[in-house]
Write a protein that holds these residues in place. Structure first.
Motif, PDB file in Angstrom:
ATOM      1  N   THR A 142      98.750  19.192  30.370  1.00  0.00           N
ATOM      2  CA  THR A 142      98.446  19.372  31.968  1.00  0.00           C
ATOM      3  C   THR A 142      98.704  18.038  32.522  1.00  0.00           C
ATOM      4  OG1 THR A 142      96.388  20.172  32.012  1.00  0.00           O
ATOM      5  CG2 THR A 142      98.151  21.946  32.094  1.00  0.00           C
ATOM      6  N   GLY A 147     103.465  19.141  36.333  1.00  0.00           N
ATOM      7  CA  GLY A 147     103.227  20.501  37.136  1.00  0.00           C
ATOM      8  C   GLY A 147     103.787  21.559  36.480  1.00  0.00           C
ATOM      9  N   PHE A 150     101.250  25.275  32.520  1.00  0.00           N
ATOM     10  CA  PHE A 150     100.217  25.766  32.841  1.00  0.00           C
ATOM     11  C   PHE A 150      99.361  26.195  31.863  1.00  0.00           C
ATOM     12  CE2 PHE A 150     103.745  26.333  35.786  1.00  0.00           C
ATOM     13  CZ  PHE A 150     103.269  26.083  37.222  1.00  0.00           C
ATOM     14  N   LYS A 338     107.568  26.851  40.907  1.00  0.00           N
ATOM     15  CA  LYS A 338     107.050  26.815  42.498  1.00  0.00           C
ATOM     16  C   LYS A 338     106.410  27.748  42.784  1.00  0.00           C
ATOM     17  CE  LYS A 338     108.578  26.029  47.215  1.00  0.00           C
ATOM     18  NZ  LYS A 338     109.771  25.925  47.999  1.00  0.00           N
ATOM     19  N   HIS A 341     102.843  27.852  41.257  1.00  0.00           N
ATOM     20  CA  HIS A 341     101.786  26.989  41.996  1.00  0.00           C
ATOM     21  C   HIS A 341     101.439  27.514  42.968  1.00  0.00           C
ATOM     22  CE1 HIS A 341     101.645  23.544  39.707  1.00  0.00           C
ATOM     23  NE2 HIS A 341     102.817  23.404  39.329  1.00  0.00           N
ATOM     24  N   PHE A 355      95.861  28.310  39.763  1.00  0.00           N
ATOM     25  CA  PHE A 355      96.388  27.188  39.050  1.00  0.00           C
ATOM     26  C   PHE A 355      96.128  25.832  40.230  1.00  0.00           C
ATOM     27  CE2 PHE A 355      99.014  30.201  36.746  1.00  0.00           C
ATOM     28  CZ  PHE A 355      98.474  30.334  35.663  1.00  0.00           C
ATOM     29  N   ASP A 356      95.813  24.860  39.500  1.00  0.00           N
ATOM     30  CA  ASP A 356      95.609  23.848  40.571  1.00  0.00           C
ATOM     31  C   ASP A 356      97.013  23.035  40.655  1.00  0.00           C
ATOM     32  OD1 ASP A 356      95.689  22.210  38.193  1.00  0.00           O
ATOM     33  OD2 ASP A 356      93.357  21.835  38.151  1.00  0.00           O
ATOM     34  N   ASP A 357      96.957  21.782  41.216  1.00  0.00           N
ATOM     35  CA  ASP A 357      98.049  21.045  41.121  1.00  0.00           C
ATOM     36  C   ASP A 357      98.734  20.712  39.796  1.00  0.00           C
ATOM     37  OD1 ASP A 357      98.134  21.145  43.898  1.00  0.00           O
ATOM     38  OD2 ASP A 357      97.323  19.094  44.218  1.00  0.00           O
ATOM     39  N   GLY A 359      98.507  22.494  37.070  1.00  0.00           N
ATOM     40  CA  GLY A 359      98.633  23.600  36.209  1.00  0.00           C
ATOM     41  C   GLY A 359      97.682  24.298  35.485  1.00  0.00           C
TER      42      GLY A 359
END
Length: 381
Positions: A142, A147, A150, A338, A341, A355-357, A359
């Protein structure tokens, strides 16, 4: 690791890749928005030493797909699981990823060995196919995934921190030996645990080295480690070697506590070790058998697999498929990365998922389990 910036001359249609012939007709996308079943690829080891883990993950994906399809699918379209054998090797993993892209999958959910997932990730990434990992835990996946990768599982660096704290604070170890197998996953977890122990300063890392996987006799390395008088041996490799280490530790009459990483929690290790596994401890994300929220999943899994128990990562694969289904239902298949996210926190059987930026999963706790009566149960001091 392959560079994300390197471009393929032809992105989706590779006629030959390392001997893998792919027909032109196979390059047509059929699992996206144009109708028909929605294809989700599951790249896992279905051959080699880790095949049992791959089968467990694939079975978890099929449980999720069956539930989604029985409920009417996604806007009337069925989920189709497309499996591919990565054999836990970099070369076959790349071939498996390209095969899935060419078959028209809109997403991939799977992976087991980090060393196999690393070369697969950019192949999915170049095709804008999100890769949701259920068991591949190396941070680079990750960190370098732009991005597009995940995880429903955790990261080695976070497990390493947990393992170090557990070994020092709960087991009260003063001298710790750490053994890995030089794979991407095992080496990363070993180094993360060693760094955390050294940073803590309350215990000494007396040994940090690798064994050669695939051998039948590990008594020389066990004897060498025993000579350093550790309180704990933390083995971060896979279940095949863990079973042998437990068995041969007993044969040598060694008494140090053996602790494993999450790749040792496969039932195959217990079958190899027999009663010598009693008292073995492993650090891991919660197992399906320790999660009350996974009880219905366990029953469904056993019903679909002739009574077989789910593997340690089956539930994380189940959640990966369910999260993808939620994202597809919300935003379709054309901009799935997209949508993932931006997806609101989902309640999976392994806990809440968002998920964070990068993933990575925002929240996931690690636990310790121990072998009692031939089964893994939650560790209680």
């Amino acid at each position: 690791m392959a560079s994300w910036s390197r471009r393929m001359l032809v992105a989706h249609c590779v006629v030959a890749l390392s001997g893998l012939a792919v027909s032109i007709s196979a390059c047509k996308k059929s699992g996206g928005d144009e109708g028909g079943p929605i294809k989700i690829g599951v790249p896992v080891p279905l051959s080699g030493d880790s095949a049992s883990a791959g089968q467990d993950i694939l079975a978890g994906a099929k449980v999720a797909a069956a539930e989604i399809n029985e409920a009417g699918g996604i806007k009337g379209r069925k989920i189709e699981i497309v499996e591919a054998d990565d054999a836990c090797t970099p070369q076959q993993s790349a071939q498996a990823a390209q095969k899935l892209v060419n078959s028209g999958v809109v997403a991939a959910a799977g992976g087991y060995c980090s060393g196999a997932a690393v070369p697969a990730a950019p192949i999915f990434g170049r095709a804008n196919v999100p890769f949701v990992l259920d068991a591949s835990t190396n941070p680079v996946l990750t960190d370098d995934g732009q991005g597009k990768v995940f995880r429903t599982c955790g990261r080695d660096d976070r497990q390493g921190e947990f393992a170090a704290k557990f070994i020092v604070d709960t087991l009260h170890a003063k001298r710790v030996a750490i053994l890995h197998d030089n794979t991407t996953y095992a080496k990363g977890l070993a180094e993360a645990a060693a760094a955390s122990i050294k940073k803590n300063g309350q215990a000494e890392v007396a040994y940090l080295d690798a064994l050669t996987s695939g051998q039948s006799d590990y008594t020389p390395v066990l004897t060498k480690i025993a000579g350093l008088k550790p309180d704990v041996l933390y083995f971060t490799g896979y279940f095949a070697e863990a079973g042998l280490l437990l068995k041969q530790r007993k044969q040598l009459g060694l008494t140090f506590q053996m602790v494993g990483g999450d790749a040792t929690t496969d039932a195959s290790a217990l079958r190899t070790a027999g009663d010598t596994a009693e008292g073995f401890i492993a650090t891991t994300a919660p197992l399906p058998t320790t999660l009350p929220s996974a009880a219905d999943f366990v029953r469904r899994y056993k019903a679909m697999n002739n009574g077989g128990e789910p593997g340690p990562f089956s539930a994380y694969e189940y959640d990966a498929i369910k999260v993808l289904a939620k994202a597809i239902d919300k935003g379709g298949t054309t901009d799935l990365i997209k949508t993932l996210h931006g997806l609101e926190e989902q309640q999976g059987i392994t806990g809440s998922i968002a998920f964070d930026d990068k993933g990575d999963r925002k929240t996931l706790n690690f636990i310790a389990v121990t072998v009692q009566g031939g089964k893994y149960t939650a560790y209680k001091p």
